[in-house]
Enzyme design. Structure first.
Site, PDB file in Angstrom:
ATOM      1  N   ASP A 116      15.950   1.101  -2.756  1.00  9.93           N
ATOM      2  CA  ASP A 116      15.647  -0.149  -2.045  1.00  9.93           C
ATOM      3  C   ASP A 116      16.829  -0.747  -1.280  1.00  9.93           C
ATOM      4  O   ASP A 116      16.643  -1.596  -0.416  1.00  9.93           O
ATOM      5  CB  ASP A 116      15.152  -1.212  -3.041  1.00  9.93           C
ATOM      6  CG  ASP A 116      13.776  -0.911  -3.575  1.00  9.93           C
ATOM      7  OD1 ASP A 116      13.209   0.139  -3.208  1.00  9.93           O
ATOM      8  OD2 ASP A 116      13.262  -1.726  -4.361  1.00  9.93           O
ATOM      9  N   GLU A 162       6.788  -0.785  16.341  1.00 12.32           N
ATOM     10  CA  GLU A 162       6.558  -1.952  17.207  1.00 12.32           C
ATOM     11  C   GLU A 162       6.851  -3.248  16.453  1.00 12.32           C
ATOM     12  O   GLU A 162       7.210  -4.265  17.061  1.00 12.32           O
ATOM     13  CB  GLU A 162       5.109  -1.969  17.701  1.00 12.32           C
ATOM     14  CG  GLU A 162       4.843  -1.051  18.878  1.00 12.32           C
ATOM     15  CD  GLU A 162       5.064   0.424  18.561  1.00 12.32           C
ATOM     16  OE1 GLU A 162       4.513   0.895  17.540  1.00 12.32           O
ATOM     17  OE2 GLU A 162       5.788   1.097  19.312  1.00 12.32           O
ATOM     18  N   ARG A 171      -5.440   1.694  10.975  1.00 12.75           N
ATOM     19  CA  ARG A 171      -5.458   2.389   9.678  1.00 12.75           C
ATOM     20  C   ARG A 171      -4.219   1.977   8.883  1.00 12.75           C
ATOM     21  O   ARG A 171      -3.182   1.654   9.474  1.00 12.75           O
ATOM     22  CB  ARG A 171      -5.414   3.903   9.875  1.00 12.75           C
ATOM     23  CG  ARG A 171      -6.627   4.479  10.576  1.00 12.75           C
ATOM     24  CD  ARG A 171      -7.799   4.577   9.614  1.00 12.75           C
ATOM     25  NE  ARG A 171      -8.874   5.360  10.188  1.00 12.75           N
ATOM     26  CZ  ARG A 171      -9.890   4.835  10.883  1.00 12.75           C
ATOM     27  NH1 ARG A 171      -9.951   3.533  11.116  1.00 12.75           N
ATOM     28  NH2 ARG A 171     -10.844   5.622  11.334  1.00 12.75           N
ATOM     29  N   LYS A 189       0.254  -0.281  26.727  1.00 15.28           N
ATOM     30  CA  LYS A 189       0.525   0.429  25.472  1.00 15.28           C
ATOM     31  C   LYS A 189      -0.789   0.750  24.773  1.00 15.28           C
ATOM     32  O   LYS A 189      -1.721  -0.050  24.788  1.00 15.28           O
ATOM     33  CB  LYS A 189       1.411  -0.447  24.582  1.00 15.28           C
ATOM     34  CG  LYS A 189       1.853   0.263  23.338  1.00 15.28           C
ATOM     35  CD  LYS A 189       3.151  -0.266  22.792  1.00 15.28           C
ATOM     36  CE  LYS A 189       3.564   0.549  21.563  1.00 15.28           C
ATOM     37  NZ  LYS A 189       3.778   1.958  21.878  1.00 15.28           N
TER      38      LYS A 189
HETATM   39  O1  F6P Z   1      13.345  -0.145  -7.425  1.00 15.23           O
HETATM   40  C1  F6P Z   1      12.871   0.953  -6.786  1.00 15.23           C
HETATM   41  C2  F6P Z   1      11.376   0.922  -6.686  1.00 15.23           C
HETATM   42  O2  F6P Z   1      11.020   2.156  -6.103  1.00 15.23           O
HETATM   43  C3  F6P Z   1      10.769  -0.247  -5.916  1.00 15.23           C
HETATM   44  O3  F6P Z   1      10.815  -0.106  -4.538  1.00 15.23           O
HETATM   45  C4  F6P Z   1       9.366  -0.260  -6.444  1.00 15.23           C
HETATM   46  O4  F6P Z   1       8.824  -1.560  -6.345  1.00 15.23           O
HETATM   47  C5  F6P Z   1       9.538   0.132  -7.857  1.00 15.23           C
HETATM   48  O5  F6P Z   1      10.748   0.859  -7.949  1.00 15.23           O
HETATM   49  C6  F6P Z   1       8.413   0.963  -8.390  1.00 15.23           C
HETATM   50  O6  F6P Z   1       8.601   1.159  -9.738  1.00 15.23           O
HETATM   51  P1  F6P Z   1       7.707   2.125 -10.638  1.00 15.23           P
HETATM   52  O7  F6P Z   1       8.189   3.508 -10.415  1.00 15.23           O
HETATM   53  O8  F6P Z   1       7.955   1.651 -12.011  1.00 15.23           O
HETATM   54  O9  F6P Z   1       6.290   1.963 -10.198  1.00 15.23           O
END
Ligand code: F6P
Length: 331
Positions: A130, A190, A256, A217
């Protein structure tokens, strides 16, 4: 702090590509310095269960290119209680572990701080896709995740373009929009919708789309962070599928939604993640060897630094406004 004879290494929280390069670097650097290594399996859970393995110098061969973590990972509730931390410290003493390198995010660093306070020096290494750790510009796993998202977005653009559609892509990043913003710049999205910015959907998304449609576009890629519309979003007004339906209804563009999910967490780590993981693992061992604990390693302006864990946990993370401004001007 006494002399370090054996260090433990563990991975905690969500796995991140590049964790194995940290583990490998720890084992190899420790060997170089005459220090033994024990791998603690499943994070702090493994420490509480004394689930550890010896890691001789060749135990990490062939791991650099592997995603995930060879030590496995978990989130431990017991370790959040003082009694759990006390038990873990006692286990370290019984196992002959003199210090621990903790790879993970803020939650894992709180554990590292608590264990340091019980007399087991710990060093934190920021590992999470993250990039949401305040004290550092970079976390291990982020680059691989962004590359994965860009690759997927490029594929989705092919089909979006062919059908004259809008595609909404939900990416990870609970409190932090860095994956969406970086991938958005790199795949030519975008719009990006991220938790750090208060978005006016009518003004920022729908009107922009209408204007672009008037300019000729025919298709759109919009990235949205899970922190805005994912299951864990705190102030979620609608989920990503509802967002897609609303955009279709208000603009007339067939829309989608794709939720990428955990695919972002896997895969072969990029060179950047391997490099940073190797550098951070090396520095972590050196800090422990020099009697320094309760620190987190970070990257600031492309240099490795280290902070007191409490100081690191008190810092605030903000979005990079230059990157945001760049995105706004080129999208
Ligand atoms: O902290 C990393 C992360 O991948 C977040 O982006 C996500 O919200 C979370 O872990 C998902 O956690 P889990 O694997 O427990 O579902």
């Amino acid at each position: 702090m006494g002399e370090i004879g054996t260090i433990g290494v563990l991975t905690s929280g969500g796995d991140a590509p590049g964790m194995n390069s940290v583990i490998r670097s720890v084992v190899r650097t420790a060997y170089f310095n005459g220090i033994g290594v024990k791998g603690i399996l499943k994070g702090f859970v493994g420490l509480l269960e004394k689930n550890v393995i010896d890691m001789p110098v060749r135990s990490v061969s062939g791991t650099l290119q592997r995603g995930g973590t060879i030590l496995h990972t978990a989130r431990s509730l017991e370790f959040r209680e003082d009694a759990g931390v006390e038990k873990a410290a006692q286990n370290c003493r019984e196992l002959g572990i003199d210090g621990i390198i903790v790879c993970g995010g803020d939650g894992s660093f709180r554990g590292a701080r608590d264990l340091s306070l019980k007399g087991i020096p710990c060093i934190g290494i920021p590992c999470t896709i993250d990039n949401d750790i305040s004290c550092t510009d970079y976390t291990i796993g982020f680059d691989t995740a962004v590359n994965t998202v860009v690759d997927i977005a490029d594929k989705l653009r092919d089909t979006s373009q062919s059908h004259n559609r809008c595609t909404i892509i939900e990416v990870m990043g609970n409190k932090c929009g860095d994956i969406a913003l970086h991938a958005g710049i790199c795949c030519g999205a975008e719009a990006v919708i991220i938790p750090e910015v208060r978005h006016d959907l009518e003004r920022d998304i729908l009107n922009e789309m209408r204007e672009a449609l008037n300019q000729g576009k025919t298709h759109f890629i919009i990235l949205v962070s899970e922190g805005v519309s994912g299951e864990r979003a705190k102030h979620r007004a609608m989920d990503t599928h509802q967002l897609a339906a609303m955009i279709q209804e208000k603009t007339g563009v067939e829309t989608r939604a794709t939720i990428i999910g955990h695919i972002q967490r896997g895969g072969t780590p990029t060179a950047q993640d391997r490099l940073m993981g190797s550098m951070m693992g090396n520095l972590a061992v050196k800090l422990l060897r020099n009697g320094i604990g309760n620190r987190v390693i970070a990257v600031r302006s492309n240099k490795l630094v280290d902070y007191d864990i409490n100081e690191a946990l008190d810092m605030n993370k903000t979005i990079d406004f230059e990157e945001l401004q760049t995105f706004n001007e080129i999208s």
